[in-house]
Design an enzyme around this catalytic site. Structure first.
Site, PDB file in Angstrom:
ATOM      1  N   HIS A 141      12.226   0.649   5.048  1.00 20.14           N
ATOM      2  CA  HIS A 141      12.635  -0.608   5.078  1.00 20.14           C
ATOM      3  C   HIS A 141      12.974  -1.319   6.087  1.00 20.14           C
ATOM      4  CE1 HIS A 141      11.573  -4.478   2.352  1.00 20.14           C
ATOM      5  NE2 HIS A 141      11.645  -3.158   1.080  1.00 20.14           N
TER       6      HIS A 141
ATOM      7  N   HIS B  85     -14.237   5.554   6.259  1.00 20.79           N
ATOM      8  CA  HIS B  85     -15.777   5.343   5.385  1.00 20.79           C
ATOM      9  C   HIS B  85     -16.278   5.161   3.881  1.00 20.79           C
ATOM     10  CE1 HIS B  85     -19.867   6.604   6.432  1.00 20.79           C
ATOM     11  NE2 HIS B  85     -20.134   6.097   7.426  1.00 20.79           N
TER      12      HIS B  85
ATOM     13  N   HIS C  88      -1.497  19.745   7.258  1.00 23.43           N
ATOM     14  CA  HIS C  88      -1.589  18.615   6.711  1.00 23.43           C
ATOM     15  C   HIS C  88      -2.007  17.090   7.285  1.00 23.43           C
ATOM     16  CE1 HIS C  88      -5.029  22.152   5.655  1.00 23.43           C
ATOM     17  NE2 HIS C  88      -3.800  22.637   4.781  1.00 23.43           N
TER      18      HIS C  88
ATOM     19  N   CYS D  24       0.808  -0.705  -0.325  1.00 25.43           N
ATOM     20  CA  CYS D  24       0.182  -0.020  -0.025  1.00 25.43           C
ATOM     21  C   CYS D  24       0.908   1.503  -0.092  1.00 25.43           C
ATOM     22  CB  CYS D  24      -0.997   0.134   0.872  1.00 25.43           C
ATOM     23  SG  CYS D  24      -1.834  -1.278   1.859  1.00 25.43           S
TER      24      CYS D  24
ATOM     25  N   HIS E 165      -2.100   6.550   5.504  1.00 24.55           N
ATOM     26  CA  HIS E 165      -2.713   5.967   4.747  1.00 24.55           C
ATOM     27  C   HIS E 165      -4.223   4.704   5.785  1.00 24.55           C
ATOM     28  CE1 HIS E 165      -3.436   2.510   2.728  1.00 24.55           C
ATOM     29  NE2 HIS E 165      -3.422   1.468   3.583  1.00 24.55           N
TER      30      HIS E 165
ATOM     31  N   ASN F  69     -10.579   1.302   2.172  1.00 22.48           N
ATOM     32  CA  ASN F  69      -9.247   0.959   1.688  1.00 22.48           C
ATOM     33  C   ASN F  69      -8.792   0.674   0.283  1.00 22.48           C
ATOM     34  OD1 ASN F  69      -5.960   0.534   1.959  1.00 22.48           O
ATOM     35  ND2 ASN F  69      -5.902  -1.267   3.440  1.00 22.48           N
TER      36      ASN F  69
END
Length: 496
Positions: free
Chosen positions: A303, A420, A387, A224, A391, A424
């Site tokens: 990573h 909502h 802001h 993702c 994710h 995802n």
């Protein structure tokens, strides 16, 4: 005895003390330079006209010295501007909005689960409990092939979903920007789980008849957070290819990856992942500076794949019945927390003001030297960003980041509302969140945005953007018909 001194703990608000400290440290150079400049001005004013003329006459200018100085200034300026990295601008972006026909209300999802798992009621109950606490709404969407009973995840259906999502997003982006397909110099497509041959990037080249010398890349299997990896790759390519446009497409194709077994760890993604995609146009052209929405400031990648637990916490494999799915480990949140810690340790010095860095340093030294039990200081990232786009991987992810970074409900509003409304959507979720902030009219010139994403491997990646201009609420986009209804209250449990 009467109290001689007032109770400072109640009369002095520590909030204002901290604000004063932050202002002092962050503007320390200004506070030091002002007295020096004032002293110089006073000394000059005390001098008489004759003294000033004598000082000027005492200066001897030689032609060779003047030419050498002039050459040195030009040389230093040239080296500075040649070594300075090119500015990378996000001209605009577009998010895919699924059609109403793909909507999957809770009742539909659970009915299909009961029919598909008729021999395993415990798995159905498990999915119901997950859905009740997921934070998803009634308007999320799944691709047409998943609406069949049983689902029909064929290669043709997967290609159909990819074409629908990717082409719709690119068409919308090109309509917004006026950029023609022949103007694209770099193409990057990231999709983690669906990697056909020819690749998705080749599919885009074929559809839009892009140039034969286009630099095309297809990223798969990177989870993702692949959207920010694509941004990092685009930035590096734009640094070495002047006067270029880069088209980046981020998506996840659900059709071939809908798990049809009964293992609980593999059923979890079925409840969270939904259709979505985004297309972004980046450029290093100077003329795009005026109309571009954002400028890319930093990309930081972390990573943790060297650790075995991190490597296997999001793992595609076959269950005992031979059905392929994504296995999510119970240690996922702990591993994500460690990855986040490493990432913010790297990005902190790049973005935090001096006041926060000094407080963190003093606390660290105090814990090492005086008392290891001192509570570690968590830097206030609200001093660095206006802001936050976290994710929308799940409710637990957003809750943990809000708690650990000490963010307000408004700071995570875009992430919660995106989860909502759209679920995802993997690597594209960050752009739905950014569009939410714009649709609310909250994005002003100079505002800084922090995008944070997690991915299999395990990875935590961050991108920092600075707004180039005050952005008006868009009249189109994925939030067009529902932004007035948001934010909505999301209960802890939705009883089904």
């Amino acid at each position: 005895m009467p109290q001689i001194l007032p109770d400072f703990s109640s009369s002095v608000k520590l909030k204002y003390v901290k604000l004063g400290y932050q202002y002092l440290v962050n503007h320390i150079l200004t506070f030091l330079l002002i007295p020096i400049m004032a002293a110089i001005v006073v000394e000059v004013l005390q001098l008489g006209p004759e003294e000033i003329i004598n000082i000027w006459n005492s200066l001897h200018f030689d032609l060779v010295q003047v030419l050498c100085s002039f050459f040195l200034i030009i040389f230093i300026a040239t080296v500075y501007f040649m070594s300075k990295p090119r500015s990378i601008y996000l001209v605009d972006y577009a998010c895919y909005k699924p059609p109403v026909t793909c909507r999957v209300p809770f009742s539909t999802f659970m009915e299909h689960s009961r029919l598909n798992l008729i021999d395993n009621p415990k798995s159905v109950d498990f999915q119901m409990r997950i859905l009740e606490r997921s934070g998803l709404g009634e308007e999320t969407c799944l691709p047409p092939a998943i609406h069949y009973i049983p689902p029909k995840p064929t290669m043709a259906a997967a290609r159909g979903e990819a074409e629908l999502v990717i082409f719709s997003a690119i068409d919308s982006l090109m309509e917004k920007t006026g950029v023609k397909p022949k103007d694209i110099d770099i193409l990057i497509v990231n999709c983690s789980l669906f990697s056909p041959t020819p690749s998705l990037s080749a599919m885009v080249v074929n559809k839009y008849k892009l140039r034969s010398n286009i630099k095309s890349y297809n990223l798969s299997g990177m989870g993702c957070s692949a959207g920010l990896i694509s941004m990092d790759l685009a930035r590096d390519l734009l640094q070495v290819h002047p006067n270029s446009y880069a088209l980046v497409v981020s998506t996840e194709i659900i059709t071939p990856n809908y798990y049809q077994g009964k293992e609980r760890a593999m059923l979890l993604p079925n409840c969270l992942f939904r259709m979505g995609g985004a297309a972004m146009l980046l450029s290093n052209k100077r003329r795009e500076r005026t109309r571009a929405k954002y400028r890319l400031v930093h990309v930081v990648r972390t990573h943790k794949g060297a650790d075995d637990k991190s490597f296997r916490c999001v793992y595609e494999e076959e269950d005992p019945q031979g059905k392929v799915g994504i296995n999510l480990s119970k240690d996922l949140m702990v591993i994500a927390g460690e990855a986040l810690k490493s990432n913010i340790t790297t990005i902190g010095p790049l973005v935090l003001p001096a006041s926060e860095q000094l407080l963190f340093l003093f606390t660290l030294i105090g814990r090492k030297i005086f008392n290891p039990k001192w509570k570690p200081y968590i830097p206030d990232f609200k001093q660095a960003f206006e802001h936050f786009c976290i994710h929308a991987g799940g409710r637990a992810v957003i809750d943990e980041l809000q708690k650990n970074l000490q963010l307000s409900a408004e700071h995570v509003e875009a992430s919660r509302m995106t989860l909502h409304r759209f679920g995802n959507t993997s690597s594209s979720s960050l752009w739905y969140e950014l569009n939410y902030i714009e649709s609310k009219g909250r994005m002003k010139k100079g505002d800084r945005v922090w995008q944070i994403a997690f991915g299999s491997g395990f990875k935590c990646n961050s991108a920092v953007w600075k707004c180039n201009r005050t952005i008006r609420a868009p009249i189109d986009g994925p939030w067009q018909d529902c932004i007035d209804r948001y934010p909505v209250h999301i209960p802890e449990i939705v009883k089904l």
